[in-house]
Write an enzyme that holds these catalytic residues in place. Structure first.
Site: not given
Length: 433
Positions: A17, A20, A22, A25, A40, A147
């Site tokens: 999906l 990033g 890190m 997903v 994730k 965040d």
């Protein structure tokens, strides 16, 4: 080799999906209970640490905080279904299992609306209430999000409301992946939304309040208070006072400026005592000029301009925002609440959005007239100053402005009807006769 399964086949990867810095997903099928979930996957940062004990501490911290997140029970927080660690193809992975929200994030929803289509203060208050409540629940349970931004609020449609509900997601991911006090003290977050103390590596609950303030500022004005590269962003968050949002959106009253700028104070102790206190104060200010439905026995208000506003059935059902054109060419933005009935009178404090007006507040008494047929769009400001429709549907020119006319409405069948004995425009903006 791509990731295909986790937990011995219980979680079967369907597709990616997003990704990033890190991790990724994935949309995943939980074969045990036959439902789709989102997972994730966070790439291990063990290579950062030379001390194996630090790596072990980071894993223990992840498990401790994941358990804390799983204990959160709030309607506006995305729940955590499962978490775990696994070695896949020789690579250590840590993962979280969460509900799959097919409608995406608040950021996507805002992008689909268009940058120039600002939310009304009433609509922003809807999102503010849910976001502040979710963050306060997290703070009460010892968690700092770190965040807060539109991308981390997933949305879920509510068929009883015209606006979606928010689900706060990605709790503590930046902190979890940073390890413990014995590990690398990397600064994590999204520069646009990071409080000064977060840039210094010392986030506190008030850091979430600051980030929420930035997000609400963005919703109200269409832009964040600070822009630029990471270095510029750090300098501005630490040293530059934000521009009052009312200078960018004249519809906003002075109280909104005062409250929002306090939440954006450079020092955490100068902000509100809690994110809940901030949210309630700003909601009150945003709704201060909202519509009030008047009862027939209410005393007439002689200080307000009386007018009749024709809207469609859909607008009455779901609510709408209009820019009305008053005598002298003034343009006033008003909100009509959902669920309004034909013939009801509402008092609204419109904000004069005419250039050079300074955003003056103008009291209005609007008699609502729900037009029959298939009227679904705002009437046009016609040359003869009448509301008009054409071919069974309203026509309009240029924007969503609605002309307050000479107290006549042209209905879809072409007939004219006088809806109220009140004059639609008071010459010179005076009291009605």
């Amino acid at each position: 080799m791509p990731l295909e399964i986790l937990q011995n086949g219980r979680y079967r990867i369907l597709r990616q999906l997003g990704s990033g810095s890190m991790g990724e997903v994935y949309l995943v099928e939980d074969t045990r209970i036959n439902r789709q979930v989102a997972i994730k996957v966070i790439r291990s940062e063990s290579y950062v640490y030379s001390d194996p004990n630090s790596t072990s501490d980071a894993a223990r911290l992840f498990e401790r905080e994941a358990r804390a997140i799983a204990m959160l029970n709030h309607p506006n927080i995305l729940p955590l279904y499962d978490f775990g660690e696994e070695v896949v193809n020789g690579t250590p992975l840590t993962y979280m299992v969460m509900p799959y929200c097919a409608e995406g994030s608040l950021a996507t929803w805002l992008q689909q609306r268009g940058e120039d289509n600002l939310l009304s203060p009433t609509d922003v208050a809807h999102f503010l209430r849910q976001a502040a409540d979710a963050l306060q629940h997290a703070h009460d349970n010892g968690l700092i999000h770190q965040d807060v931004k539109p991308q981390n609020f997933l949305i879920r449609s509510n068929r009883n409301e015209r606006l979606p509900d928010l689900l706060l997601a990605d709790f503590g991911i930046a902190k979890l992946t940073a390890g413990t006090s014995g590990a690398s003290q990397a600064i994590r977050g999204t520069p646009i939304y990071m409080a000064p103390e977060q840039w210094e590596g010392n986030p506190v609950p008030a850091s979430d309040q600051y980030a929420l303030g930035i997000m609400i500022y963005q919703l109200l004005t269409g832009r964040p208070p600070f822009q630029g590269g990471p270095g510029q962003m750090m300098y501005k968050h630490l040293s530059v006072a934000p521009q009052p949002p009312g200078t960018l959106n004249p519809v906003l009253n002075h109280d909104v400026d005062t409250i929002l700028l306090r939440a954006l104070a450079k020092r955490p102790e100068n902000r509100f005592p809690s994110v809940s206190t901030f949210g309630k104060a700003l909601q009150e200010a945003l709704l201060m000029d909202g519509p009030t439905i008047l009862n027939p026995q209410d005393k007439p208000l002689t200080d307000a301009i009386h007018a009749t506003l024709a809207i469609s059935y859909a607008e009455a059902l779901y609510g709408t925002s209009r820019t009305l054109t008053l005598a002298g060419g003034r343009h006033v933005r008003v909100d009509v609440p959902p669920g309004i009935q034909n013939g009801q009178v509402i008092r609204v404090s419109g904000q004069d959005s005419t250039f050079g007006s300074g955003g003056a507040t103008i009291p209005l008494l609007l008699t609502i007239a729900i037009a029959p047929g298939t009227l679904h769009y705002p009437p046009a400001f016609m040359g003869n100053d009448q509301m008009a429709t054409s071919g069974g549907a309203a026509t309009y020119a240029g924007s969503d402005r609605t002309a307050i006319s000479n107290n006549q409405t042209v209905l879809p069948d072409g007939t004219r009807t006088a809806i109220s004995n009140n004059p639609t425009i008071i010459p010179g903006g005076g009291s009605p006769t």
